[in-house]
Write a protein that holds these residues in place. Structure first.
Motif, PDB file in Angstrom:
ATOM      1  N   PRO A 277     -14.480   0.719  -0.229  1.00 49.89           N
ATOM      2  CA  PRO A 277     -13.245  -0.055  -0.044  1.00 49.89           C
ATOM      3  C   PRO A 277     -12.532  -0.405  -1.345  1.00 49.89           C
ATOM      4  O   PRO A 277     -11.298  -0.385  -1.406  1.00 49.89           O
ATOM      5  CB  PRO A 277     -13.733  -1.316   0.682  1.00 49.89           C
ATOM      6  N   ARG A 278     -13.283  -0.722  -2.402  1.00 49.50           N
ATOM      7  CA  ARG A 278     -12.637  -1.122  -3.661  1.00 49.50           C
ATOM      8  C   ARG A 278     -11.726  -0.030  -4.185  1.00 49.50           C
ATOM      9  O   ARG A 278     -10.662  -0.304  -4.749  1.00 49.50           O
ATOM     10  CB  ARG A 278     -13.692  -1.477  -4.711  1.00 49.50           C
ATOM     11  N   PHE A 279     -12.130   1.219  -4.026  1.00 48.26           N
ATOM     12  CA  PHE A 279     -11.331   2.321  -4.556  1.00 48.26           C
ATOM     13  C   PHE A 279     -10.151   2.683  -3.664  1.00 48.26           C
ATOM     14  O   PHE A 279      -9.389   3.591  -3.987  1.00 48.26           O
ATOM     15  CB  PHE A 279     -12.209   3.542  -4.809  1.00 48.26           C
ATOM     16  N   SER A 280     -10.000   1.983  -2.535  1.00 47.97           N
ATOM     17  CA  SER A 280      -8.786   2.162  -1.743  1.00 47.97           C
ATOM     18  C   SER A 280      -7.666   1.243  -2.249  1.00 47.97           C
ATOM     19  O   SER A 280      -6.536   1.318  -1.769  1.00 47.97           O
ATOM     20  CB  SER A 280      -9.057   1.884  -0.264  1.00 47.97           C
ATOM     21  N   ILE A 281      -7.992   0.391  -3.235  1.00 51.08           N
ATOM     22  CA  ILE A 281      -6.983  -0.468  -3.873  1.00 51.08           C
ATOM     23  C   ILE A 281      -6.381   0.329  -5.020  1.00 51.08           C
ATOM     24  O   ILE A 281      -7.042   0.632  -6.009  1.00 51.08           O
ATOM     25  CB  ILE A 281      -7.616  -1.777  -4.399  1.00 51.08           C
ATOM     26  N   ILE A 282      -5.103   0.658  -4.893  1.00 47.54           N
ATOM     27  CA  ILE A 282      -4.464   1.584  -5.830  1.00 47.54           C
ATOM     28  C   ILE A 282      -4.019   0.895  -7.118  1.00 47.54           C
ATOM     29  O   ILE A 282      -4.136   1.448  -8.212  1.00 47.54           O
ATOM     30  CB  ILE A 282      -3.255   2.275  -5.156  1.00 47.54           C
ATOM     31  N   ASN A 283      -3.504  -0.312  -7.010  1.00 51.37           N
ATOM     32  CA  ASN A 283      -3.003  -1.034  -8.177  1.00 51.37           C
ATOM     33  C   ASN A 283      -4.165  -1.688  -8.925  1.00 51.37           C
ATOM     34  O   ASN A 283      -4.942  -2.452  -8.340  1.00 51.37           O
ATOM     35  CB  ASN A 283      -1.982  -2.088  -7.739  1.00 51.37           C
ATOM     36  N   ALA A 284      -4.280  -1.389 -10.211  1.00 54.71           N
ATOM     37  CA  ALA A 284      -5.408  -1.905 -10.998  1.00 54.71           C
ATOM     38  C   ALA A 284      -5.397  -3.434 -11.073  1.00 54.71           C
ATOM     39  O   ALA A 284      -6.452  -4.069 -11.060  1.00 54.71           O
ATOM     40  CB  ALA A 284      -5.381  -1.307 -12.395  1.00 54.71           C
TER      41      ALA A 284
ATOM     42  N   ASN B 129      -4.286  -5.483  -8.790  1.00 52.38           N
ATOM     43  CA  ASN B 129      -4.743  -5.974  -7.491  1.00 52.38           C
ATOM     44  C   ASN B 129      -6.259  -5.841  -7.366  1.00 52.38           C
ATOM     45  O   ASN B 129      -6.938  -6.726  -6.845  1.00 52.38           O
ATOM     46  CB  ASN B 129      -4.066  -5.200  -6.360  1.00 52.38           C
ATOM     47  N   GLN B 130      -6.781  -4.718  -7.849  1.00 51.03           N
ATOM     48  CA  GLN B 130      -8.223  -4.515  -7.800  1.00 51.03           C
ATOM     49  C   GLN B 130      -8.940  -5.584  -8.618  1.00 51.03           C
ATOM     50  O   GLN B 130      -9.959  -6.133  -8.185  1.00 51.03           O
ATOM     51  CB  GLN B 130      -8.574  -3.121  -8.322  1.00 51.03           C
ATOM     52  N   LYS B 131      -8.389  -5.891  -9.776  1.00 56.75           N
ATOM     53  CA  LYS B 131      -8.979  -6.929 -10.618  1.00 56.75           C
ATOM     54  C   LYS B 131      -8.884  -8.298  -9.952  1.00 56.75           C
ATOM     55  O   LYS B 131      -9.819  -9.105 -10.039  1.00 56.75           O
ATOM     56  CB  LYS B 131      -8.258  -6.952 -11.974  1.00 56.75           C
TER      57      LYS B 131
ATOM     58  N   ASN C  33     -12.012 -10.582  -9.222  1.00 54.04           N
ATOM     59  CA  ASN C  33     -11.969 -11.906  -9.849  1.00 54.04           C
ATOM     60  C   ASN C  33     -12.194 -13.021  -8.835  1.00 54.04           C
ATOM     61  O   ASN C  33     -12.745 -14.076  -9.173  1.00 54.04           O
ATOM     62  CB  ASN C  33     -10.635 -12.129 -10.554  1.00 54.04           C
ATOM     63  N   SER C  34     -11.760 -12.791  -7.603  1.00 51.16           N
ATOM     64  CA  SER C  34     -11.959 -13.830  -6.582  1.00 51.16           C
ATOM     65  C   SER C  34     -13.439 -14.012  -6.272  1.00 51.16           C
ATOM     66  O   SER C  34     -13.880 -15.119  -5.936  1.00 51.16           O
ATOM     67  CB  SER C  34     -11.164 -13.501  -5.307  1.00 51.16           C
ATOM     68  N   ILE C  35     -14.215 -12.946  -6.415  1.00 49.17           N
ATOM     69  CA  ILE C  35     -15.666 -13.059  -6.250  1.00 49.17           C
ATOM     70  C   ILE C  35     -16.257 -13.860  -7.400  1.00 49.17           C
ATOM     71  O   ILE C  35     -17.085 -14.762  -7.194  1.00 49.17           O
ATOM     72  CB  ILE C  35     -16.306 -11.664  -6.169  1.00 49.17           C
ATOM     73  N   GLN C  36     -15.830 -13.561  -8.606  1.00 45.71           N
ATOM     74  CA  GLN C  36     -16.305 -14.324  -9.760  1.00 45.71           C
ATOM     75  C   GLN C  36     -15.903 -15.796  -9.656  1.00 45.71           C
ATOM     76  O   GLN C  36     -16.649 -16.680 -10.078  1.00 45.71           O
ATOM     77  CB  GLN C  36     -15.778 -13.700 -11.041  1.00 45.71           C
ATOM     78  N   ALA C  37     -14.744 -16.029  -9.068  1.00 44.70           N
ATOM     79  CA  ALA C  37     -14.267 -17.411  -8.920  1.00 44.70           C
ATOM     80  C   ALA C  37     -15.181 -18.229  -8.015  1.00 44.70           C
ATOM     81  O   ALA C  37     -15.512 -19.382  -8.333  1.00 44.70           O
ATOM     82  CB  ALA C  37     -12.836 -17.424  -8.378  1.00 44.70           C
ATOM     83  N   VAL C  38     -15.636 -17.650  -6.908  1.00 42.78           N
ATOM     84  CA  VAL C  38     -16.516 -18.420  -6.017  1.00 42.78           C
ATOM     85  C   VAL C  38     -17.895 -18.601  -6.658  1.00 42.78           C
ATOM     86  O   VAL C  38     -18.559 -19.622  -6.429  1.00 42.78           O
ATOM     87  CB  VAL C  38     -16.636 -17.785  -4.613  1.00 42.78           C
TER      88      VAL C  38
ATOM     89  N   SER D 174      -1.878 -14.407  -4.649  1.00 42.62           N
ATOM     90  CA  SER D 174      -0.668 -14.684  -5.431  1.00 42.62           C
ATOM     91  C   SER D 174      -0.374 -13.545  -6.404  1.00 42.62           C
ATOM     92  O   SER D 174       0.792 -13.204  -6.659  1.00 42.62           O
ATOM     93  CB  SER D 174      -0.811 -16.009  -6.189  1.00 42.62           C
ATOM     94  N   ILE D 175      -1.428 -12.935  -6.941  1.00 42.41           N
ATOM     95  CA  ILE D 175      -1.248 -11.794  -7.842  1.00 42.41           C
ATOM     96  C   ILE D 175      -0.774 -10.571  -7.063  1.00 42.41           C
ATOM     97  O   ILE D 175       0.128  -9.845  -7.492  1.00 42.41           O
ATOM     98  CB  ILE D 175      -2.564 -11.497  -8.582  1.00 42.41           C
ATOM     99  N   VAL D 176      -1.357 -10.348  -5.885  1.00 45.48           N
ATOM    100  CA  VAL D 176      -0.920  -9.238  -5.037  1.00 45.48           C
ATOM    101  C   VAL D 176       0.545  -9.410  -4.644  1.00 45.48           C
ATOM    102  O   VAL D 176       1.324  -8.452  -4.667  1.00 45.48           O
ATOM    103  CB  VAL D 176      -1.808  -9.134  -3.777  1.00 45.48           C
ATOM    104  N   ASP D 177       0.938 -10.642  -4.323  1.00 45.25           N
ATOM    105  CA  ASP D 177       2.323 -10.904  -3.934  1.00 45.25           C
ATOM    106  C   ASP D 177       3.299 -10.530  -5.050  1.00 45.25           C
ATOM    107  O   ASP D 177       4.385  -9.994  -4.792  1.00 45.25           O
ATOM    108  CB  ASP D 177       2.514 -12.379  -3.595  1.00 45.25           C
ATOM    109  N   GLN D 178       2.913 -10.798  -6.289  1.00 49.35           N
ATOM    110  CA  GLN D 178       3.773 -10.440  -7.416  1.00 49.35           C
ATOM    111  C   GLN D 178       3.969  -8.922  -7.497  1.00 49.35           C
ATOM    112  O   GLN D 178       5.056  -8.449  -7.794  1.00 49.35           O
ATOM    113  CB  GLN D 178       3.160 -10.941  -8.720  1.00 49.35           C
TER     114      GLN D 178
END
Length: 420
Positions: free
Chosen positions: A377-384, A386-388, A392-397, A412-416
């Motif tokens: 699934p991670r590699f289906s995220i095309i924008n670097a 967005n992937q980060k 990062n949300s995992i590291q945040a929790v 919020s980053i994806v929305d940008q």
């Protein structure tokens, strides 16, 4: 090593010889050609652990092709993802290079970095279904060489010692972790500082996501990370951390340290993937390993048993001055006997057909070829970016944020990026 190139300059009727010193190999001013007609190819990739095996293969290639020399350059995978494009841009490095699928492949494609391999005879040596990740707009731009299972590795003897069977649902997975913890064993070694979030998220989200294209929908603005499926995934990762099922300071632990815990049998599970089986076995020959994916739902709700990736995508640099020689090297790597040698020496499954696996490590993953697995699934995220944001949300929790807040920040980053 230095090479010398002689230029003849006619000036005022006098022939003067000027010796020009240039660096050997693909960094030379003429793109890797020497005065004797030999060509030096630069081979750039991130698999430092494969260098010994590839050196042997390259020696044989050079013996068969005495006018071609191949020089390898490797770097850590995280650095490779962030810096490879800049190194490849002028063609002086990476006549042959490797790419990750997903965001790196897309970025390199947009930069026009791939030479078109469509129609090359050596493509017939591959399982056509397994090289689709290297195709774009009807063209084969890269050839995924490895078939990797992004599934946590477990210590078979340790689970047997405590009479633990492979869990088939989330409650049983938690019960397994508690049993291990109660017996003084770290349940899961987690490299939270680098590769852990990007690897572990795949099996954690595979049965939570509502569709296999959910991250594509997120990037298109048709779904959000704040929806229940990603918040649940973050909640479950936080639950594992809060209950002490990861080692202490998981957020500050790097890959090598997490691997050491598993190799030394201080941890029962290593949250990485099949690509680390061989190096684990080399470090601890007595280690008996298997692959175990966390099932985050009830057994009757599970759509997938694990995750696979076709990666180590080999390509020819469109900026290279020696594309024909580069394709010749790629064709050599694509031969079944060469791929067999690579696979058994490195412990990696490959996408080449008619390969014979003989090593003990390869037998660990043999059964997974017939199981229901999802492309990573991670590699289906095309924008670097967005992937980060997702990792990062995992590291945040892990750092104490609530799943809801971590998901909101990532969204919020994806929305940008959606609005661009």
């Amino acid at each position: 090593m230095k090479s010398f190139k002689i230029k003849s300059i006619l000036l005022a009727g006098v022939l003067t010889l000027t010796t020009v010193l240039s660096a050997c190999g693909s960094s030379s001013s003429d793109g890797g050609s020497s005065s004797d007609g030999k060509v030096t190819l630069s081979f750039l990739h991130w698999r430092g652990e494969d260098v010994k095996a590839l050196d042997t293969i390259i020696d044989k290639f050079e013996a068969d092709n005495p006018n071609i020399k191949v020089e390898m350059q490797t770097m850590p995978s995280d650095q490779y993802q962030s810096t490879a494009q800049a190194k490849l841009s002028d063609g002086s490095v990476g006549d042959v290079f490797a790419s990750f699928p997903g965001s790196q492949f897309e970025a390199l494609n947009k930069a026009g970095q791939f030479a078109d391999l469509t129609g090359s005879d050596f493509l017939n040596n591959y399982n056509s279904d397994l090289i689709k990740a290297g195709a774009k707009d009807g063209k084969q731009l890269a050839v995924p060489y490895q078939l990797v299972y992004n599934i946590p590795i477990y210590n078979v003897k340790m689970l047997e010692k405590y009479n633990i069977k492979a869990p088939t649902n989330w409650d049983d997975f938690l019960a397994m972790c508690q049993t291990l913890k109660d017996n003084g064993v770290t349940p899961i070694a987690f490299a939270g500082a680098d590769i852990g979030p990007g690897q572990f998220m795949n099996t954690m989200v595979m049965n939570n996501e509502p569709s296999e294209d959910i991250f594509t929908k997120v990037e298109a603005g048709d779904a959000k990370l704040t929806d229940e499926w990603w918040v649940k995934t973050l909640s479950q990762i936080k639950e594992l951390n809060d209950k002490g099922y990861f080692q202490a300071n998981a957020l500050g632990t790097k890959d090598a340290a997490a691997g050491a815990l598993f190799i030394q049998e201080k941890a029962a599970i290593l949250a990485s993937g099949s690509y680390q089986l061989a190096q684990n076995k080399a470090a601890n020959p007595d280690l008996e390993q298997g692959l175990l994916a966390p099932i985050t739902v009830g057994a009757d709700q599970a759509k997938y048993e694990g995750v696979h990736t076709t990666t180590f995508m080999l390509a020819v640099n469109s900026k290279s001055k020696h594309q024909e020689e580069a394709k010749k090297f790629l064709a050599y790597l694509s031969q079944p006997d060469v791929a067999t040698e690579y696979a058994n020496a490195t412990g990696q499954n490959v996408t080449v057909k008619d390969v014979s696996y003989s090593s003990d490590v390869m037998k660990v993953v043999e059964s997974w070829t017939s199981k229901k697995t999802l492309f990573q699934p991670r590699f289906s995220i095309i924008n670097a970016d967005n992937q980060k944001a997702v990792t990062n949300s995992i590291q945040a929790v892990l750092g104490g944020s609530s799943p809801e807040d971590a998901a909101k920040e990532a969204q919020s980053i994806v929305d940008q990026n959606v609005s661009k």
